[in-house]
Design an enzyme around this catalytic site. Structure first.
Site, mmCIF file in Angstrom:
data_model
loop_
_atom_site.group_PDB
_atom_site.id
_atom_site.type_symbol
_atom_site.label_atom_id
_atom_site.label_comp_id
_atom_site.label_asym_id
_atom_site.label_seq_id
_atom_site.Cartn_x
_atom_site.Cartn_y
_atom_site.Cartn_z
ATOM 1 C CB CYS A 133 -2.213 42.508 68.113
ATOM 2 S SG CYS A 133 -2.980 42.623 66.518
ATOM 3 C CG ASP A 154 36.102 44.740 39.597
ATOM 4 O OD1 ASP A 154 36.635 45.610 38.902
ATOM 5 O OD2 ASP A 154 36.716 43.960 40.341
HETATM 6 P P1 ADP Z 1 40.975 46.508 37.468
HETATM 7 O O1 ADP Z 1 39.805 47.352 37.114
HETATM 8 O O2 ADP Z 1 41.013 45.275 36.627
HETATM 9 O O3 ADP Z 1 41.084 46.221 38.931
HETATM 10 P P2 ADP Z 1 43.127 48.501 37.708
HETATM 11 O O4 ADP Z 1 42.394 49.769 37.647
HETATM 12 O O5 ADP Z 1 43.691 48.094 39.018
HETATM 13 O O6 ADP Z 1 42.316 47.308 37.031
HETATM 14 O O7 ADP Z 1 44.358 48.595 36.689
HETATM 15 C C1 ADP Z 1 44.162 48.974 35.341
HETATM 16 C C2 ADP Z 1 45.348 48.660 34.484
HETATM 17 O O8 ADP Z 1 46.491 49.375 34.946
HETATM 18 C C3 ADP Z 1 45.779 47.224 34.518
HETATM 19 O O9 ADP Z 1 45.082 46.456 33.566
HETATM 20 C C4 ADP Z 1 47.254 47.305 34.196
HETATM 21 O O10 ADP Z 1 47.451 47.404 32.809
HETATM 22 C C5 ADP Z 1 47.664 48.601 34.818
HETATM 23 N N1 ADP Z 1 48.205 48.364 36.165
HETATM 24 C C6 ADP Z 1 47.667 48.710 37.329
HETATM 25 N N2 ADP Z 1 48.440 48.339 38.365
HETATM 26 C C7 ADP Z 1 49.508 47.710 37.826
HETATM 27 C C8 ADP Z 1 50.665 47.086 38.361
HETATM 28 N N3 ADP Z 1 50.895 46.999 39.661
HETATM 29 N N4 ADP Z 1 51.536 46.558 37.507
HETATM 30 C C9 ADP Z 1 51.326 46.602 36.197
HETATM 31 N N5 ADP Z 1 50.268 47.182 35.625
HETATM 32 C C10 ADP Z 1 49.360 47.730 36.417
HETATM 33 MG MG MG Z 2 39.964 45.247 40.622
#
Ligand code: ADP
Ligand code: MG
Length: 768
Positions: A17, A430
């Site tokens: 039980c 996201d």
């Molecule tokens: P998410 O929330 O889509 O994962 P992130 O925070 O990683 O985006 O990146 C935000 C923005 O920063 C991207 O949309 C881009 O414009 C820029 N960014 C980030 N990492 C890179 C990279 N390696 N090369 C070019 N742009 C980048």
């Molecule tokens: Mg991301």
């Protein structure tokens, strides 16, 4: 001998039980080295973590009056199942024997077949009936008496105590009036042998039915275990041979033919095919696989034939992890279940007190014959009061719910997450990889005056060679597709949420010609040029003038593309724009979330205009854009501060803090990667339908638990007073103890059957 901290599974026998759950749990927790122990009453198993050796645990459980055995692998599980089958048949035999004695005695009274006790021949007949009933108590009811005895010596009381007391008292009283009828008034000269026998028959029948129904609740895990093929075809010394799955070694080459199950996890080295992974991921469409792709053990090869190399075997395979996770979740108790366990652990002792009070009240205040009435009422209280249904209510529904979710590729880590998912008010998504496919591709290139597309892409892709961002991959792929050779850059640096920077060495001629550059001295001494790639924020932060390109970028963003600026030595070189199309079913899934009354928020580091455009395509309510990675969990916290119960859906790696912060974190697995630790729920299939399904399953399961708890609570709280005679003063109604036996048998069976209804859950997703 002590082992390192691991988790063990024990099968526990003799738990009649729900009251026993707390006893066994406390016994296990008291063993030195045990850090946690949970008993699953629905499965009759215990999961124990800590360093205590199995022998010590088994000894402790045995000491407490139960049986235990370690469950190590599939064979042990099969053995447990076979033992349960045998137990089931034994219960049915016991039921039959008890019924053979009980039914004629029960029918004989009203039909006038049976002699009265007051005559000598009647006395002989009833003595024989008493003997037959004693046999029933031994043969069919022996386990109740044994259990009650053991419980007594360990200062416990459980369902066995109640049944043994109830039926034992009936027999002792009946045999006493049979031998010495003169002891009681004529009216009270009545034997209750039939009650004892029928109660034993009914309770055994109830347990048997419950066992059968319980078998169905663990179907999900059996299905998963069944996915594992028994043999594999390996290539050894150039020959292909079939061997048992347990003998496959790491790095071995395996052959898979059309229609065969893949044996272990690995990587295709030759050939190609399509593979049906629906059994693991819930994804209905088969996936195309070629050399270099990963395959997962337990999935089904469709058309082609291929060779693959074993990368994970035995306990390390994805399937083994899934089985382990489902099992642990099935064994975990949400808050609601822990409460029910606590109630049932104090239940039996309380009932014993109620029974004594009942007896005393009837004996002193009741109508005559007082002794008969007192006995019947007390017996009925003892029999009806067992809180079995209460103890089964939660674990049985959790088992079915967690198993159902696994069928949809939804892996739930804990019962608590299952309970919480149905209470969510907001779902945060996201953007990249969650709402969108997460496979961005270069959509357009816009060179500034003096640059051309090839140079622009060459420099941007060369810069990204050092980055792991999904955007980087898009640029590198596009460059490769055009046959562009990448330049060697130095001093690479990622600026999270903004972009990347590096140095272009002084002597790279083609670029310098394109841009008409002078040599500069870079920090650190190397001669070179500053190269920047990223969003508007990055450019502004470095004081770079966007010129007329700002307007072009806005146009691209409005098309849901992500524009990135490239700057060389502080001057804009052009825009590389990347688009990541939304998953085809995101829109449908989001409308299901809306239909369920949830608010849907998108959280992204991408620029506002792009984010709005994507949100518009899929019907998202609110957009939180340009959020730096480190701020994502703060945004979740801010929503929680507004009183929302937040579910966060992300792709696991960079979203980990936000997933952990949320009330329920959903990680989008890639189907092969289930080791996502920060999430409460892993969605094996990339689709957002998984979130809607998880929420729907949660709601259905919690509703089911509540029905079960309500039902058992009503059963016990109405049953006990009625059994005690609460209706007697007004309606002259006193419950027959055999009806109590029937009610008690039905109560747990009803709970298990109700939980089984969850197996018919279907997703609200419209599938083609
Ligand atoms: P998410 O929330 O889509 O994962 P992130 O925070 O990683 O985006 O990146 C935000 C923005 O920063 C991207 O949309 C881009 O414009 C820029 N960014 C980030 N990492 C890179 C990279 N390696 N090369 C070019 N742009 C980048
Ligand atoms: Mg991301």
């Amino acid at each position: 001998m002590s082992e390192t901290a691991t988790s063990l599974r024990l099968s526990i026998g003799g738990m009649s039980c729900a009251g026993c759950v707390a006893t066994v749990e406390n016994t296990l927790r008291a063993v030195p080295g045990v850090s946690e122990a949970t008993v699953n009453f629905a499965e009759h198993t215990a999961s124990v973590t800590g360093s205590a050796p199995a022998e010590a645990l088994i000894a402790a459980v045995t000491q407490a009056g139960y049986e235990a055995a370690e469950l190590r692998g599939a064979e042990d599980e099969a053995q447990k199942e076979a033992a349960e089958m045998a137990h089931y048949r034994r219960l049915l035999r016991k039921t039959a024997v008890a019924a053979v004695v009980g039914v004629p005695l029960m029918l004989g009274g009203p039909l006038g077949w049976l002699p009265a006790l007051s005559t000598p021949s009647g006395q002989v007949f009833w003595l024989l009936a008493g003997g037959a009933t004693l046999f029933v108590l031994f043969y069919s009811g022996g386990h109740f008496f044994k259990g009650a005895w053991k419980a007594f010596w360990t200062h416990n009381a459980n369902m066995d105590t109640l049944v043994a007391l109830g039926t034992g008292a009936a027999w002792v009283y009946s045999i006493a009036v049979t031998v010495f009828p003169g002891l009681v008034p004529v009216l009270a000269q009545h034997a209750y042998f039939e009650a004892a026998a029928i109660i034993i028959a009914l309770i055994n029948l109830g347990s048997a039915l419950e066992m059968r129904a319980r078998g169905k609740t663990s179907e999900a895990i059996k299905r998963l275990i069944g996915l594992q093929p028994k043999t594999a075809r390996v290539v050894r010394d150039g020959r292909e041979i079939d061997i048992p799955i347990g003998e496959v070694g790491l790095q071995e080459t395996l052959r898979v033919r059309p229609g065969e199950k893949i044996a272990v996890d690995g990587i295709i080295i030759d050939g190609h095919s399509t593979v049906d992974e629906s059994m693991l991921t819930g994804e209905p469409l088969p996936a195309a696989k070629k050399a270099g792709d990963e395959v997962v053990g337990g999935t089904l090869n469709k058309s082609g034939t291929f060779l693959f190399q074993a990368k994970r075997i035995g306990k390390d395979t994805v399937l083994a992890h899934i089985i382990e996770m489902v099992r642990q979740a099935q064994n975990s108790k949400p808050a609601i279940g822990r409460l029910a366990d606590r109630v049932s652990s104090v239940f039996v002792p309380s009932v014993l007190i109620v029974a004594v009070v009942t007896f005393l009240v009837w004996f002193n205040l009741g109508p005559s014959p007082v002794l008969s009435y007192a006995l019947v009422a007390t017996m009925t209280v003892l029999i009806i009061a067992c809180p079995c249904a209460l103890g089964l209510a939660t674990p049985i529904s959790i088992m079915v719910g967690v198993g159902k979710a696994a069928e949809y590729g939804i892996l739930i880590r804990k019962g608590d997450a299952l309970q919480q998912a149905g209470r969510l008010t907001t779902v945060v998504l996201d953007k990249t990889g969650t709402v969108t496919a997460g496979r961005p591709a270069v959509a357009s290139l816009l060179p500034a005056p003096g640059w051309d597309e090839t140079r622009l892409l060459q420099l941007a892709a060369s810069l990204e060679a050092g980055s792991e961002h999904p955007l980087a991959e898009a640029l590198i792929e596009a460059a490769a597709a055009r046959g562009i050779v990448l330049l060697g850059l130095t001093g690479f640096e990622a600026i999270p949420g903004k972009g990347v920077r590096a140095l272009l060495p002084g002597g790279v001629q083609q670029i310098q010609e394109a841009a008409g550059l002078r040599q500069v001295q870079a920090p650190g001494g190397a001669a070179g040029h500053q190269v920047l790639l990223g969003n508007e924020g990055l450019m502004r932060g470095n004081g770079i003038d966007l010129g007329s390109l700002g307007r072009d970028a806005a146009t691209m963003a409005a098309r849901a593309e992500t524009p990135m600026y490239l700057a060389l030595d502080g001057t804009i070189a052009g825009i590389v724009s990347v688009s990541d199309p939304v998953k085809p079913d995101s829109r449908d899934a989001i409308s299901r979330l809306h239909a369920a009354g949830l608010r849907v928020v998108m959280l992204t580091g991408d620029n506002r205009v792009t984010a709005q455009a994507v949100a518009g395509q899929v019907g998202i309510d609110e957009v939180l854009a340009e959020v730096l990675p480190a701020e994502k969990s703060e945004q979740v916290a801010a929503l929680q501060a507004r009183g929302e119960i937040v579910g966060m859906v992300g792709d696991g790696i960079n979203d980990a803090p936000a997933l952990a912060r949320a009330d329920v974190g959903f990680a989008i697995g890639t189907g092969t990667d289930v080791a996502i630790e920060s999430a409460d729920v892993t969605l094996m299939r990339g689709s957002l339908h998984g979130v809607a399904d998880a929420i729907a399953i949660s709601k259905a399961t919690v509703r089911n638990i509540k029905q079960n708890l309500f039902g058992s609570f009503v059963y016990n709280s109405l049953g006990i007073p009625i059994a005690a005679g609460a209706l007697y003063p007004l309606f002259h109604l006193l419950l027959n103890p055999m009806i109590a036996g029937g009610a008690m048998a039905m109560s747990s069976f009803t709970v298990v059957s109700n939980a089984n209804r969850l197996r018919w859950f279907v997703s609200g997703e419209r599938r083609p």
